[in-house]
Every structure is written in structure tokens, then in C-alpha cells.
Scaffold this motif. Structure first.
Motif, PDB file in Angstrom:
ATOM      1  N   ALA A 143       0.831  -1.203   0.000  1.00 15.21           N
ATOM      2  CA  ALA A 143       0.000   0.000   0.000  1.00 15.21           C
ATOM      3  C   ALA A 143       0.866   1.254   0.000  1.00 15.21           C
ATOM      4  CB  ALA A 143      -0.924  -0.001   1.214  1.00 15.21           C
ATOM      5  N   LEU A 144       2.000   1.219   0.712  1.00 13.55           N
ATOM      6  CA  LEU A 144       2.903   2.367   0.755  1.00 13.55           C
ATOM      7  C   LEU A 144       3.447   2.731  -0.620  1.00 13.55           C
ATOM      8  CD1 LEU A 144       5.069   1.953   3.991  1.00 13.55           C
ATOM      9  CD2 LEU A 144       3.672   3.916   3.377  1.00 13.55           C
ATOM     10  N   GLN A 157       2.382 -10.095 -14.972  1.00 11.38           N
ATOM     11  CA  GLN A 157       1.154  -9.320 -15.133  1.00 11.38           C
ATOM     12  C   GLN A 157       1.335  -7.853 -14.727  1.00 11.38           C
ATOM     13  OE1 GLN A 157      -1.015 -12.028 -12.487  1.00 11.38           O
ATOM     14  NE2 GLN A 157      -2.365 -12.559 -14.213  1.00 11.38           N
ATOM     15  N   LEU A 158       2.547  -7.482 -14.335  1.00 11.69           N
ATOM     16  CA  LEU A 158       2.847  -6.132 -13.869  1.00 11.69           C
ATOM     17  C   LEU A 158       3.744  -5.412 -14.858  1.00 11.69           C
ATOM     18  CD1 LEU A 158       3.691  -6.988 -10.139  1.00 11.69           C
ATOM     19  CD2 LEU A 158       1.500  -6.166 -11.033  1.00 11.69           C
ATOM     20  N   SER A 159       3.590  -4.098 -14.928  1.00 14.50           N
ATOM     21  CA  SER A 159       4.507  -3.297 -15.751  1.00 14.50           C
ATOM     22  C   SER A 159       5.870  -3.226 -15.075  1.00 14.50           C
ATOM     23  CB  SER A 159       3.949  -1.881 -15.912  1.00 14.50           C
ATOM     24  OG  SER A 159       3.989  -1.200 -14.663  1.00 14.50           O
ATOM     25  N   GLN A 164       9.123  -2.721 -10.117  1.00 19.06           N
ATOM     26  CA  GLN A 164      10.117  -2.033  -9.299  1.00 19.06           C
ATOM     27  C   GLN A 164       9.501  -1.558  -7.982  1.00 19.06           C
ATOM     28  OE1 GLN A 164      12.992  -2.099  -8.521  1.00 19.06           O
ATOM     29  NE2 GLN A 164      14.225  -0.643  -9.697  1.00 19.06           N
ATOM     30  N   ARG A 165       8.226  -1.162  -8.018  1.00 17.42           N
ATOM     31  CA  ARG A 165       7.575  -0.767  -6.768  1.00 17.42           C
ATOM     32  C   ARG A 165       7.368  -1.973  -5.842  1.00 17.42           C
ATOM     33  NH1 ARG A 165       2.438   2.602  -8.012  1.00 17.42           N
ATOM     34  NH2 ARG A 165       2.595   1.833 -10.153  1.00 17.42           N
ATOM     35  N   VAL A 166       7.138  -3.146  -6.407  1.00 18.35           N
ATOM     36  CA  VAL A 166       7.105  -4.358  -5.572  1.00 18.35           C
ATOM     37  C   VAL A 166       8.485  -4.557  -4.928  1.00 18.35           C
ATOM     38  CG1 VAL A 166       6.855  -6.876  -5.551  1.00 18.35           C
ATOM     39  CG2 VAL A 166       5.285  -5.477  -6.911  1.00 18.35           C
ATOM     40  N   ALA A 167       9.543  -4.309  -5.702  1.00 21.67           N
ATOM     41  CA  ALA A 167      10.895  -4.440  -5.150  1.00 21.67           C
ATOM     42  C   ALA A 167      11.120  -3.449  -4.015  1.00 21.67           C
ATOM     43  CB  ALA A 167      11.932  -4.244  -6.254  1.00 21.67           C
ATOM     44  N   VAL A 168      10.575  -2.236  -4.145  1.00 20.12           N
ATOM     45  CA  VAL A 168      10.675  -1.256  -3.054  1.00 20.12           C
ATOM     46  C   VAL A 168       9.897  -1.758  -1.836  1.00 20.12           C
ATOM     47  CG1 VAL A 168      10.133   1.091  -2.318  1.00 20.12           C
ATOM     48  CG2 VAL A 168      11.033   0.695  -4.615  1.00 20.12           C
ATOM     49  N   ALA A 169       8.686  -2.269  -2.056  1.00 20.68           N
ATOM     50  CA  ALA A 169       7.894  -2.817  -0.953  1.00 20.68           C
ATOM     51  C   ALA A 169       8.632  -3.960  -0.265  1.00 20.68           C
ATOM     52  CB  ALA A 169       6.537  -3.293  -1.470  1.00 20.68           C
ATOM     53  N   SER A 198       8.712   8.320  -5.953  1.00 21.13           N
ATOM     54  CA  SER A 198       7.700   8.692  -4.965  1.00 21.13           C
ATOM     55  C   SER A 198       7.566   7.613  -3.898  1.00 21.13           C
ATOM     56  CB  SER A 198       6.349   8.924  -5.644  1.00 21.13           C
ATOM     57  OG  SER A 198       6.379  10.066  -6.469  1.00 21.13           O
ATOM     58  N   ALA A 199       7.636   6.350  -4.319  1.00 25.20           N
ATOM     59  CA  ALA A 199       7.556   5.249  -3.364  1.00 25.20           C
ATOM     60  C   ALA A 199       8.758   5.263  -2.421  1.00 25.20           C
ATOM     61  CB  ALA A 199       7.472   3.913  -4.106  1.00 25.20           C
TER      62      ALA A 199
END
Length: 252
Positions: A143-144, A157-159, A164-169, A198-199
Motif C-alpha cells: 500500500a505504501l 502481469q505487472l509493468s 520495481q515498486r514491488v521491489a521497493v515494498a 515517490s515510493a
């Protein structure tokens, strides 16, 4: 050390807290080979970084950025000099101590996402949560970074930006003390890169992680507390931003 005319002193606390730095490097040197064939990745480098600071390391390929980040992250060891995180020595200790340091205190984000294809976004993040001491729920970490609606999607299924945002999470789910990012937008277009930044900025602000980004992209410097420019294995200038830009206001 050469410093810009308006550079902050190396030992200065960027946020004016007067607190001791969390990262300290003294005389840090990394070399390969010997004799006339010696190649230096770092040369007698001194550095201090404060708790919660957002630092951008700029410099061309071969300037020593990744080597410095890897030593601060406990992924590599110097040939000479000292590095420490708080009371954790990062030099002269065994691999078990470095492994514990990485596990308990550091989140890493690299240019390439390295997600496990057969696991969903949630499951990729859960892998780290399971070995952390006091992780946040994986759903909270996702969520962050703005991916609450993609929890059960697989990497295919992800861009690229979403991966990369999953990697940040995955990096922040352990509530790391330090978030170390190596060219996190290097494989992304401008708008997608801004979403990833931003993440990272939100993790710095809301998780409180001391954050270091290394990049070739000078535009990213605008979002930092301090900008350290590297060349020839040394820090050649240090500049302080009077006001940090939001990632969406960056222009490149």
C-alpha cells in the motif's frame, strides 16, 4: 577533499539535529590487483550520513558509487579504512555479522527487480517479511508504494514500474533503518521512474529509513537533502538542497 563553494561540512548533520551520524566511513579504500596493475574503486574516502537523511550519490560509471553503496550495505568489504553503521563495525567482521546486519537493518533496491516469477506481488514481499524481526504486514508495504490493487498479480502481469515498486515494498517491509538504492529508475521511462521515486521518498518519510540513491541522472538530485558527487573513487563535492523537490516536480 575538494568541496563545492556552498558545500556542507562532511561531518555536519543535514537536519540540524546535532545527533551522531549513523553511517561513518574513514579512509575507505577499495582496490583490485596489485603493483602497477592496481585499480582503485575507492580512494581514501571519508563520509558521514545522518539518521533519516536522503542522500543522492551522483557520478559517472567507474566513479565508485556502487562500491561505496555495497560496503555501506555489508555486501562488500574495503581493502583499507573503516566503515560503521551506528555501533556495528562493517570492516574487520565476519560474514555472519554482515549477514545479520543486512537482514536486520538494510533494505536494498537494485536496477533490476529480481522478483520470483512464480510468486505474486504479496508473496514476493512476504519472503522478506518472514525473516525480518518486526516486519510490517506485506499488504501495508505494498500500500505504501501504491499497489494495494495488485497484491495477487504475478510479475508477468505487472509493468516494469509496478515490478520495481514491488521491489521497493520488499525492501521496506522489514522496516529497515537504511534503504540503499542502486539506479532504481535506470530501466524505466520518466513518468514510471517518478512513481518509483515517490515510493522511495514515502518510505524515507514514513518508515524513517536513512536513504541513499546512486544514479547517473542529475535530475534526481533535487529530491535529496544532500548531493554527493563522486569521481575517481572520491567524493569531489557535497551540496545541500535548501528545499527538497517532490519526485513529480523533477524534470529530466
Amino acid at each position: 577533499m575538494i568541496m563545492a563553494a556552498n558545500a556542507a561540512p562532511l561531518a555536519g548533520a543535514s537536519r540540524g539535529t546535532g545527533a551522531p551520524p549513523v553511517f561513518v566511513a574513514r579512509g575507505l579504500t577499495k582496490s583490485y590487483g596489485s603493483g602497477d596493475a592496481t585499480v582503485y574503486a575507492l580512494r581514501d574516502l571519508d563520509l558521514e550520513i545522518q539518521q533519516g537523511e536522503f542522500v543522492v550519490l551522483l557520478g559517472p560509471s567507474g566513479s565508485g558509487k556502487s562500491t561505496l553503496l555495497n560496503i555501506l550495505g555489508g555486501l562488500d568489504v574495503p581493502s583499507a579504512g573503516r566503515a560503521a553503521w551506528r555501533d556495528h563495525e562493517l570492516t574487520g567482521v565476519d560474514e555472519a555479522a554482515l549477514t545479520a546486519y543486512r537482514r536486520d537493518h538494510v533494505g536494498f533496491v537494485f536496477q533490476f527487480y529480481n522478483l520470483i516469477p512464480s510468486l505474486t506481488a504479496r508473496e514476493n514481499v512476504e519472503l522478506v517479511a518472514e525473516i525480518a524481526r518486526s516486519p510490517m504486514p506485506p499488504e501495508e508495504a505494498l500500500a505504501l508504494v501504491g499497489l494495494s490493487h495488485r497484491l495477487d498479480h504475478f510479475p508477468a502481469q505487472l509493468s516494469g514500474g509496478e515490478q520495481q515498486r514491488v521491489a521497493v515494498a520488499r525492501a521496506i517491509v522489514k522496516r529497515p533503518d537504511a534503504l540503499l538504492c542502486d539506479e532504481p529508475t535506470g530501466a524505466l521511462d520518466v513518468e514510471t521512474g517518478k512513481l518509483v521515486l515517490s515510493a522511495i521518498a514515502r518510505a524515507n518519510r514514513e518508515v524513517g529509513a536513512t536513504t541513499i540513491i546512486i544514479t547517473h541522472n542529475a535530475a534526481i538530485a533535487g529530491m535529496a537533502d544532500r548531493v554527493l558527487r563522486m569521481g575517481g573513487g572520491r567524493i569531489v563535492s557535497i551540496e545541500r538542497n535548501p528545499h527538497r523537490l517532490a519526485p513529480e516536480d523533477l524534470v529530466w
